[in-house]
Design a protein around this motif. Structure first.
Motif, mmCIF file in Angstrom:
data_model
loop_
_atom_site.group_PDB
_atom_site.id
_atom_site.type_symbol
_atom_site.label_atom_id
_atom_site.label_comp_id
_atom_site.label_asym_id
_atom_site.label_seq_id
_atom_site.Cartn_x
_atom_site.Cartn_y
_atom_site.Cartn_z
ATOM 1 N N ASP A 65 21.456 12.932 -5.827
ATOM 2 C CA ASP A 65 20.446 13.359 -6.799
ATOM 3 C C ASP A 65 19.527 12.199 -7.162
ATOM 4 O O ASP A 65 18.305 12.339 -7.191
ATOM 5 C CB ASP A 65 21.124 13.903 -8.065
ATOM 6 N N ALA A 69 15.589 11.817 -6.314
ATOM 7 C CA ALA A 69 14.624 11.566 -7.391
ATOM 8 C C ALA A 69 13.818 10.310 -7.084
ATOM 9 O O ALA A 69 12.596 10.269 -7.277
ATOM 10 C CB ALA A 69 15.352 11.423 -8.717
ATOM 11 N N GLU A 70 14.490 9.296 -6.561
ATOM 12 C CA GLU A 70 13.833 8.032 -6.221
ATOM 13 C C GLU A 70 12.835 8.249 -5.077
ATOM 14 O O GLU A 70 11.736 7.698 -5.091
ATOM 15 C CB GLU A 70 14.903 7.010 -5.823
ATOM 16 N N ARG A 72 11.227 10.993 -4.372
ATOM 17 C CA ARG A 72 10.050 11.677 -4.922
ATOM 18 C C ARG A 72 9.166 10.693 -5.679
ATOM 19 O O ARG A 72 7.948 10.713 -5.577
ATOM 20 C CB ARG A 72 10.492 12.788 -5.881
ATOM 21 N N ARG A 73 9.830 9.814 -6.419
ATOM 22 C CA ARG A 73 9.080 8.833 -7.220
ATOM 23 C C ARG A 73 8.290 7.902 -6.299
ATOM 24 O O ARG A 73 7.130 7.600 -6.546
ATOM 25 C CB ARG A 73 10.061 8.029 -8.074
ATOM 26 N N LEU A 75 7.368 8.576 -3.244
ATOM 27 C CA LEU A 75 6.319 9.362 -2.582
ATOM 28 C C LEU A 75 5.078 9.443 -3.474
ATOM 29 O O LEU A 75 3.950 9.253 -3.015
ATOM 30 C CB LEU A 75 6.860 10.764 -2.278
ATOM 31 N N VAL A 76 5.335 9.699 -4.745
ATOM 32 C CA VAL A 76 4.226 9.750 -5.699
ATOM 33 C C VAL A 76 3.548 8.386 -5.786
ATOM 34 O O VAL A 76 2.320 8.287 -5.765
ATOM 35 C CB VAL A 76 4.722 10.227 -7.088
ATOM 36 N N GLU A 79 1.395 7.860 -2.783
ATOM 37 C CA GLU A 79 0.158 8.644 -2.833
ATOM 38 C C GLU A 79 -0.810 8.071 -3.856
ATOM 39 O O GLU A 79 -2.009 8.067 -3.642
ATOM 40 C CB GLU A 79 0.469 10.109 -3.144
ATOM 41 N N VAL A 80 -0.238 7.592 -4.967
ATOM 42 C CA VAL A 80 -1.099 6.980 -5.987
ATOM 43 C C VAL A 80 -1.777 5.745 -5.408
ATOM 44 O O VAL A 80 -2.984 5.549 -5.549
ATOM 45 C CB VAL A 80 -0.291 6.626 -7.259
ATOM 46 N N LEU A 82 -2.407 5.140 -2.371
ATOM 47 C CA LEU A 82 -3.340 5.477 -1.294
ATOM 48 C C LEU A 82 -4.510 6.328 -1.777
ATOM 49 O O LEU A 82 -5.379 6.678 -0.992
ATOM 50 C CB LEU A 82 -2.606 6.227 -0.183
ATOM 51 N N SER A 83 -4.492 6.715 -3.042
ATOM 52 C CA SER A 83 -5.576 7.566 -3.545
ATOM 53 C C SER A 83 -6.881 6.768 -3.560
ATOM 54 O O SER A 83 -6.879 5.566 -3.807
ATOM 55 C CB SER A 83 -5.240 8.086 -4.938
ATOM 56 N N PRO A 84 -7.989 7.449 -3.282
ATOM 57 C CA PRO A 84 -9.272 6.737 -3.206
ATOM 58 C C PRO A 84 -9.600 5.929 -4.452
ATOM 59 O O PRO A 84 -10.124 4.826 -4.356
ATOM 60 C CB PRO A 84 -10.281 7.860 -2.998
ATOM 61 N N ALA A 85 -9.251 6.490 -5.600
ATOM 62 C CA ALA A 85 -9.582 5.781 -6.845
ATOM 63 C C ALA A 85 -8.837 4.445 -6.923
ATOM 64 O O ALA A 85 -9.410 3.426 -7.331
ATOM 65 C CB ALA A 85 -9.213 6.661 -8.035
ATOM 66 N N GLU A 86 -7.561 4.465 -6.515
ATOM 67 C CA GLU A 86 -6.763 3.235 -6.565
ATOM 68 C C GLU A 86 -7.261 2.219 -5.537
ATOM 69 O O GLU A 86 -7.305 1.019 -5.807
ATOM 70 C CB GLU A 86 -5.277 3.556 -6.307
ATOM 71 N N ILE B 83 8.419 14.748 -10.990
ATOM 72 C CA ILE B 83 9.466 13.749 -10.755
ATOM 73 C C ILE B 83 10.471 13.795 -11.901
ATOM 74 O O ILE B 83 10.157 14.237 -12.996
ATOM 75 C CB ILE B 83 8.907 12.318 -10.574
ATOM 76 N N PRO B 176 -1.083 12.549 -8.330
ATOM 77 C CA PRO B 176 -1.333 11.223 -7.749
ATOM 78 C C PRO B 176 -2.815 10.929 -7.499
ATOM 79 O O PRO B 176 -3.219 9.777 -7.566
ATOM 80 C CB PRO B 176 -0.579 11.260 -6.419
ATOM 81 N N TYR B 177 -3.589 11.959 -7.223
ATOM 82 C CA TYR B 177 -5.007 11.719 -6.923
ATOM 83 C C TYR B 177 -5.889 11.824 -8.168
ATOM 84 O O TYR B 177 -7.097 11.969 -8.047
ATOM 85 C CB TYR B 177 -5.473 12.665 -5.817
ATOM 86 N N PHE B 247 -12.839 14.429 -1.845
ATOM 87 C CA PHE B 247 -13.252 13.152 -2.424
ATOM 88 C C PHE B 247 -14.729 12.872 -2.122
ATOM 89 O O PHE B 247 -15.489 12.481 -3.008
ATOM 90 C CB PHE B 247 -12.376 12.022 -1.878
#
Lengths: 171, 654
Positions: A65, A69-70, A72-73, A75-76, A79-80, A82-86, B83, B176-177, B247
């Motif tokens: 479990d 959970a880790e 998923r964390r 993965l998020v 993605e954060v 790799l997000s264009p804004a970041e 999460i 995330p985005y 985007f």
């Protein structure tokens, strides 16, 4: 009376028969006892091993479990990152992108004078360039204000390699 | 006598022994009976209470919520994901030294120790067993707290190893985005209920059910058995949106809105062949991760929830009806006269001089007079029928909440000048998605496909399923669609949409500039505009239809061709290479300074309000014959013949 006698005689025979094999009885009792004891021992072992395995199983389930959970964390987090804004934020931080309305860093520095350029060219021509130690020239970190001051070149951070590292870590 | 006395004595001693034995046996017997009775009493009459007590000592029940389903984009990137987080709570009844416990908790979480102690003391007095200390902490924070609260003397199997403190599972929704496709994806509240967008429309599928976990513990509190009462796991959703295209669209729209100093803007990118929405953008937007900081007005997805007067963009329908009914051909000449036309005592004016032009040129320069003439010739019933077939006045059926059907009144409720007004995009309310869908129909050779944003629905253990879509329907013939595309291409090449010319691709589209309807005065407000451009690329075999709508641009130019067409160009030039479309056109000329025909409306026309329908007036229903002159004057006979031929051809092709 005669009946009684006969009974006594029979009893006597029986006693004789019983007394004849005390070892057998003892052996049977010992075997039976051993079977019972070993049965109890086996049952106890199984009981405690079940107990132990159940606790371990429960712990492992908890770990699954926690790991899910880790995952998923992470993965998020991937993605954060790799997000264009970041990426834009990171690029701005690394001064690769100029913020709108703000001149690029290289434009804000005064142009080095002719003597400085000549000295740099002289230095570059004398130092042999090894292909292994090739550094990508991107940003002028410090302007050559003094004629003899060496020009420092910033090493470019490889964005793709960094991204791969994050992704591989996340996976 | 002596003998008998001796015998009695002997008998007495035996009897005494016997009596003693019997007494002890009786005591043991009573003891057994007593225990048996007690056991019977406990097991029969107190069975439930004892069983409950035993289970309570051994078992504990944990209620947790399954994690809410994930929303992915078409490339499997998570746009919304839940999460696991944890909430730290204290049970003050288990704590002996409250001050010490409060100090530990405050140190671990950087809280005020006095305030924590006060809360714990009050809760202990009130015999409360749940005092939340810190909510929704992530794994690394949980570890840090566990470390800080570690007490080696505590006889406790669970974390944190400190008496009185416990963790409870919780979940946190993350996007995330951030602002990307915020209005489409939507957001959910703290109770895991969808509040907007896909989160709201698909809440039933995404919602995580509460599951019960029955844990059995040994005397040290270690869990050795667990029974989970399973419930159906929540499903995942794959959207048709592409993060990359979304985007680029959002960035181009933001730049466009800022450049035009507009109040807001919206953009849609649609695949005309499949009806898939590749991007749906609104500006200004919000970050669903921090709803408290967002402006509630930005939650609205204007693309499907706002109806507006489309203006000249709607001439596509009018001119399309003319072509479909074979009243005109693209090369037929049409006279716009002196630039005015009077219908039911209402004078409609041209924004610029048009004169006598071909039908294609009339659309290219966005002639109002020619559009009104076409509308009048098409007639009320046929025009209304085309509108309905194109999907105006009814919901598109997209999988997003609160979609509006727009405003299209029945012909019986039209005024005398309604047909003329509608021919140029007034007295009608449409959504940006309906307009995009209409253009997509033309791009898809006249076949209307239902627009949708959900590509796949995934349930645990089941194969992924695609949502049920309405059947595709033919709205106009393939020939009409092809002719319309050529005419729209002309709009970009020589007409009002020059700024939509693409570098290396042929584009087709239509500009639109309409006055906004003022609900207070029930009339249009000539100081506020809706400027739009809807186009497709490549023009001959469109891969995408892009709609850009700007609300109240106020930075100088306000025409759709000046404000929205450059945004279309910006989006199309970025996404066409990504979609693998080869360049086939000529490189675009610098159109930033190109002289663009103005299409700013010059006459006001009332728009119907949904609350109060305009009263029915005796309308001049007889269509005025348009002054068709020149090369190919269309006769009624030819019209009828050609229409029959077209219908037959389209039927065969369908």
């Amino acid at each position: 009376m005669s009946t009684t006698t006969i009974r006594r005689n029979r009893m006597g025979k029986k006693k004789k028969a019983k007394i004849a094999s005390p070892l057998r009885v003892l052996a049977t009792m010992a075997i039976a006892g051993a079977i019972v004891v070993s049965g109890i021992f086996l049952a106890a072992t199984q009981h405690f091993s079940f107990w132990d395995l159940s606790i371990k199983n429960s712990r492992l389930r908890q770990q699954i479990d926690a790991l899910q959970a880790e995952k998923r964390r992470l993965l998020v987090a991937r993605e954060v990152s790799l997000s264009p804004a970041e990426i834009k934020k990171a690029a701005e931080k690394a001064s690769l992108l100029g913020t709108p309305g703000e001149p690029a860093i290289s434009q804000s520095f005064p142009k080095p004078n002719a003597a400085a350029i000549a000295s740099v060219q002289r230095k570059e021509s004398t130092t042999p360039v090894s292909s292994a130690a090739a550094v990508m020239k991107t940003t002028l970190v410090r302007p050559a204000l003094q004629p003899n001051a060496p020009v420092q070149i910033a090493k470019r951070t490889n964005g793709e390699a960094e991204r791969r590292r994050i992704v591989s870590n996340a996976e | 006598m002596k003998k008998s006395h001796k015998k009695r004595k002997k008998i007495d001693s035996r009897q005494i022994a016997y009596a003693r034995f019997m007494f002890i046996a009786a005591i043991i017997g009573f003891w057994f009976v007593g225990i048996s009775l007690r056991l019977v009493h406990l097991q029969v009459s107190q069975h439930d209470w004892l069983r409950e007590k035993a289970i309570d000592q051994r078992q504990d029940t944990k209620k947790t919520k399954l994690l809410r389903g994930t929303i992915f984009d078409r490339d499997e990137r998570p746009l919304a994901m839940s999460i696991k987080v944890s909430t730290l709570y204290a049970d003050p009844t288990e704590i002996d030294d409250i001050d010490h416990a409060a100090k530990l908790a405050a140190k671990a979480l950087k809280l005020d120790a006095k305030a924590v102690a006060k809360d714990l003391r009050e809760a202990k007095d009130a015999k409360k067993r749940y005092v939340p200390i810190a909510k929704k902490l992530e794994a690394d924070q949980v570890q840090a707290v566990n470390k800080a609260l570690f007490d080696p003397d505590a006889k406790k199997a669970d974390e944190p190893r400190s008496p009185g403190f416990h963790w409870v599972d919780d979940q946190k929704r993350t996007y995330p985005y951030q602002t990307l496709a915020a209005q489409v994806v939507g957001f959910s509240n703290t109770d895991d209920e969808g509040q907007a967008g896909i989160e709201q429309s698909q809440d039933e599928l995404l919602h995580g059910a509460i599951i019960k976990k029955l844990q059995e513990r040994d005397r040290l509190g270690r869990v050795y058995g667990e029974t989970i009462f399973e419930r159906e796991r929540p499903g995942d959703i794959v959207l048709t949106l592409s993060t990359s295209i979304q985007f680029k669209t959002e960035r181009a729209l933001e730049a466009g809105v800022k450049a035009a100093n507009a109040k807001s803007g919206m953009a849609v990118v649609m695949d005309p062949k499949t009806g898939e929405i590749l991007a749906m953008a609104n500006y200004p937007t919000f970050d669903p991760n921090s709803i408290r900081d967002a402006v509630p007005a930005t939650f609205k997805n204007n693309v499907v929830q706002s109806a507006y007067s489309p203006g000249s963009v709607f001439k596509l329908i009018t001119y399309g009806s003319g072509l479909e009914k074979n009243l005109f051909g693209p090369n037929d000449m049409i006279d716009a006269g002196n630039g005015t036309i009077e219908v039911a005592n209402h004078t409609f004016r041209e924004s610029h001089h048009v004169g006598t032009v071909t039908y294609a040129e009339a659309l290219a320069v966005s002639s109002n007079v020619c559009a009104i003439k076409t509308g009048l010739r098409v007639g009320k019933e046929d025009f209304y029928s085309t509108l309905k077939k194109m999907g105006f006045g009814s919901k598109t059926g997209i999988d997003l909440p609160a979609e509006t059907a727009g405003i299209v009144r029945r012909p019986e409720k039209w005024n005398g000048d309604s047909l003329a007004s509608m021919s140029i995009g007034y007295e009608i309310g449409v959504t940006a998605l309906q307009m995009t869908s209409a253009f997509a129909t033309i791009a898809n050779d006249g076949i209307r496909v239902q627009p949708h944003v959900i590509k796949q629905i995934r349930r645990d253990g089941d194969p992924p399923v695609s949502p049920q879509l309405a059947d595709s329907t033919r709205v106009v013939s393939e020939e009409t669609a092809r002719e319309l595309r050529q005419m729209l291409k002309q709009v970009v090449l020589t007409g009002t949409g020059k700024r939509a010319q693409l570098d290396g691709y042929n584009a087709a589209g239509k500009t639109g500039t309409a006055w906004k309807f003022n609900p207070e005065t029930k009339r249009v407000d000539s100081s506020k505009y809706i400027s739009s451009f809807i186009g497709m690329a490549p023009a001959d075999d469109p891969r995408v239809v892009i709609a850009v709508v700007m609300d109240e641009p106020s930075g100088g130019a306000r025409d759709g061709g000046m404000v929205s067409a450059p945004v279309f160009k910006n989006i199309a030039e970025q996404i066409l290479p990504e979609l693998g479309v080869q360049k086939n056109g000529t490189p675009a000329k610098d159109t930033t300074l190109a002289e663009i025909v103005s299409e700013t409306p010059t006459d006001s026309a009332p728009m119907p309000s949904p609350e109060k329908e305009t009263p029915k007036q005796p309308a001049d229903s007889r269509p005025r014959k348009a002054d068709v002159i020149g090369k190919k004057e269309v006769s009624d006979d030819r019209t009828a013949k050609n229409e029959k031929k077209k219908t037959e051809t389209s039927k065969k092709k369908t």
